[in-house]
Write a protein that holds these residues in place. Structure first.
Motif, PDB file in Angstrom:
ATOM      1  N   GLY A   3      16.378  13.219   1.191  1.00 17.81           N
ATOM      2  CA  GLY A   3      15.903  11.985   1.787  1.00 17.81           C
ATOM      3  C   GLY A   3      15.421  12.200   3.206  1.00 17.81           C
ATOM      4  N   PHE A   4      14.764  11.193   3.722  1.00 19.78           N
ATOM      5  CA  PHE A   4      14.248  11.217   5.079  1.00 19.78           C
ATOM      6  C   PHE A   4      14.885  10.074   5.856  1.00 19.78           C
ATOM      7  N   ARG A   5      15.051  10.273   7.133  1.00 20.72           N
ATOM      8  CA  ARG A   5      15.678   9.278   7.989  1.00 20.72           C
ATOM      9  C   ARG A   5      14.620   8.432   8.687  1.00 20.72           C
ATOM     10  N   ALA A   6      14.984   7.203   8.965  1.00 25.52           N
ATOM     11  CA  ALA A   6      14.116   6.334   9.763  1.00 25.52           C
ATOM     12  C   ALA A   6      13.761   7.064  11.050  1.00 25.52           C
ATOM     13  N   GLY A   7      12.493   6.961  11.453  1.00 25.36           N
ATOM     14  CA  GLY A   7      12.015   7.635  12.649  1.00 25.36           C
ATOM     15  C   GLY A   7      11.318   8.962  12.371  1.00 25.36           C
ATOM     16  N   GLN A   8      11.559   9.534  11.193  1.00 24.78           N
ATOM     17  CA  GLN A   8      10.875  10.781  10.835  1.00 24.78           C
ATOM     18  C   GLN A   8       9.432  10.498  10.446  1.00 24.78           C
ATOM     19  N   THR A   9       8.575  11.476  10.691  1.00 21.39           N
ATOM     20  CA  THR A   9       7.179  11.390  10.273  1.00 21.39           C
ATOM     21  C   THR A   9       7.031  12.087   8.931  1.00 21.39           C
ATOM     22  N   VAL A  10       6.369  11.384   8.005  1.00 19.18           N
ATOM     23  CA  VAL A  10       6.178  11.908   6.652  1.00 19.18           C
ATOM     24  C   VAL A  10       4.678  12.006   6.378  1.00 19.18           C
ATOM     25  N   PRO A  11       4.182  13.194   6.034  1.00 23.83           N
ATOM     26  CA  PRO A  11       2.767  13.319   5.662  1.00 23.83           C
ATOM     27  C   PRO A  11       2.560  12.866   4.216  1.00 23.83           C
ATOM     28  N   TYR A  12       1.374  12.341   3.919  1.00 24.37           N
ATOM     29  CA  TYR A  12       1.071  11.946   2.550  1.00 24.37           C
ATOM     30  C   TYR A  12      -0.439  11.942   2.348  1.00 24.37           C
ATOM     31  N   THR A  13      -0.835  11.939   1.084  1.00 25.18           N
ATOM     32  CA  THR A  13      -2.248  11.925   0.715  1.00 25.18           C
ATOM     33  C   THR A  13      -2.564  10.624   0.004  1.00 25.18           C
ATOM     34  N   VAL A  14      -3.613   9.934   0.453  1.00 25.34           N
ATOM     35  CA  VAL A  14      -4.082   8.713  -0.203  1.00 25.34           C
ATOM     36  C   VAL A  14      -5.277   9.088  -1.075  1.00 25.34           C
ATOM     37  N   THR A  15      -5.241   8.661  -2.327  1.00 25.43           N
ATOM     38  CA  THR A  15      -6.366   8.857  -3.241  1.00 25.43           C
ATOM     39  C   THR A  15      -6.988   7.502  -3.518  1.00 25.43           C
ATOM     40  N   PHE A  16      -8.287   7.398  -3.273  1.00 27.61           N
ATOM     41  CA  PHE A  16      -9.048   6.181  -3.530  1.00 27.61           C
ATOM     42  C   PHE A  16      -9.746   6.355  -4.882  1.00 27.61           C
ATOM     43  N   LEU A  17      -9.621   5.345  -5.736  1.00 23.97           N
ATOM     44  CA  LEU A  17     -10.194   5.408  -7.073  1.00 23.97           C
ATOM     45  C   LEU A  17     -11.070   4.199  -7.323  1.00 23.97           C
ATOM     46  N   GLU A  18     -11.994   4.350  -8.260  1.00 28.16           N
ATOM     47  CA  GLU A  18     -12.809   3.208  -8.646  1.00 28.16           C
ATOM     48  C   GLU A  18     -13.167   3.288 -10.123  1.00 28.16           C
ATOM     49  N   MET A  19     -13.583   2.139 -10.627  1.00 27.07           N
ATOM     50  CA  MET A  19     -14.032   1.980 -12.001  1.00 27.07           C
ATOM     51  C   MET A  19     -15.322   1.177 -11.902  1.00 27.07           C
ATOM     52  N   THR A  20     -16.422   1.688 -12.455  1.00 28.25           N
ATOM     53  CA  THR A  20     -17.711   1.025 -12.278  1.00 28.25           C
ATOM     54  C   THR A  20     -18.216   0.305 -13.522  1.00 28.25           C
ATOM     55  N   GLN A  21     -17.398   0.264 -14.554  1.00 29.19           N
ATOM     56  CA  GLN A  21     -17.733  -0.567 -15.707  1.00 29.19           C
ATOM     57  C   GLN A  21     -16.454  -1.002 -16.400  1.00 29.19           C
ATOM     58  N   ARG A  22     -16.548  -2.152 -17.024  1.00 35.38           N
ATOM     59  CA  ARG A  22     -15.394  -2.686 -17.737  1.00 35.38           C
ATOM     60  C   ARG A  22     -14.979  -1.689 -18.816  1.00 35.38           C
ATOM     61  N   PRO A  23     -13.676  -1.420 -18.923  1.00 35.63           N
ATOM     62  CA  PRO A  23     -13.232  -0.465 -19.947  1.00 35.63           C
ATOM     63  C   PRO A  23     -13.426  -1.026 -21.354  1.00 35.63           C
ATOM     64  N   GLY A  24     -13.490  -0.134 -22.324  1.00 35.42           N
ATOM     65  CA  GLY A  24     -13.718  -0.526 -23.702  1.00 35.42           C
ATOM     66  C   GLY A  24     -12.486  -1.024 -24.432  1.00 35.42           C
ATOM     67  N   LEU A 177       8.613   6.649   9.375  1.00 33.95           N
ATOM     68  CA  LEU A 177       9.425   5.778   8.530  1.00 33.95           C
ATOM     69  C   LEU A 177      10.192   4.767   9.368  1.00 33.95           C
ATOM     70  N   VAL A 178      10.227   3.533   8.904  1.00 37.96           N
ATOM     71  CA  VAL A 178      10.960   2.486   9.617  1.00 37.96           C
ATOM     72  C   VAL A 178      12.346   2.265   9.008  1.00 37.96           C
ATOM     73  N   ARG A 179      12.593   2.906   7.860  1.00 36.95           N
ATOM     74  CA  ARG A 179      13.930   2.871   7.258  1.00 36.95           C
ATOM     75  C   ARG A 179      14.136   4.178   6.502  1.00 36.95           C
ATOM     76  N   ASP A 180      15.376   4.509   6.216  1.00 35.61           N
ATOM     77  CA  ASP A 180      15.671   5.720   5.457  1.00 35.61           C
ATOM     78  C   ASP A 180      14.969   5.625   4.096  1.00 35.61           C
ATOM     79  N   TRP A 181      14.556   6.797   3.574  1.00 33.89           N
ATOM     80  CA  TRP A 181      13.783   6.803   2.326  1.00 33.89           C
ATOM     81  C   TRP A 181      14.011   8.100   1.576  1.00 33.89           C
TER      82      TRP A 181
END
Length: 186
Positions: A3-24, A177-181
């Motif tokens: 776990g991580f404690r509040a106040g620690q910095t945690v790196p992460y990756t954001v993935t942006f996704l899209e869908m350009t047509q209604r699924p079948g 982090l603002v709380r333990d996690w």
């Protein structure tokens, strides 16, 4: 996992996704054992949204919304172009999703998730397909977007792709982090 404690910095990756047509695929069948309903909230109070956000996001370090003022959240939630849906089963919220059509011809699946007690019951796939098709039901939608990150449920990215989203870019970020996690592992 450690776990991580509040106040620690945690790196992460954001993935942006899209869908350009209604699924079948069509509207999903209600999962076995579910006796509840998916309900659209009319003018939901901020406290209700925050409660859902915290119940779903506590295991994934969701805290960003707490930097927003109640009035700002209320304006957003009460826009006719924003819809909050709650999955209520057994008398209590099992999860929620929030759709935002404020950008012309586009919809964003802003939030999506289940409370920890509901993960693994088949509700997530059902609710995700329902969210996707609900987004596409609005006239004029040409694109549906969502993002997820490495702090979210470990299967989130795969599930979004399974139901038709395509990754379009990634960003490396870090948060204090603002709380333990403790990261989710399954």
């Amino acid at each position: 996992m450690t776990g991580f404690r509040a106040g620690q910095t945690v790196p992460y990756t954001v993935t942006f996704l899209e869908m350009t047509q209604r699924p079948g695929y069509g509207w999903p069948h209600t999962p076995n054992g579910m006796s509840g309903a998916l309900l659209k909230a009319d003018t939901p109070p901020v406290w209700y949204f925050r409660a859902l956000y915290d119940a779903v996001g506590q295991d994934y370090a969701w805290t960003d919304i707490h930097a927003s003022e109640d009035a700002q959240i209320a304006d957003w939630l009460n826009s006719p172009e924003v819809a909050l849906y709650s999955l209520i089963d057994k008398g209590w919220p099992q999860g929620f999703f929030l759709l935002d059509w404020r950008e012309q011809t586009s919809c964003e699946l802003c939030y999506f998730g289940l409370v920890p007690e509901s993960v693994g019951r088949g509700l997530g796939a059902w609710m995700l397909r329902t969210a996707i098709l609900t987004a596409w039901d609005r006239e004029g939608v040409q694109k549906l977007t969502v993002n997820t990150c490495t702090l979210d449920h470990p299967r989130a990215l795969v599930q979004y792709q399974k139901y038709g989203f395509t990754p379009v870019r990634q960003e490396e970020r870090a948060r204090v982090l603002v709380r333990d996690w403790t990261p989710a592992t399954s």
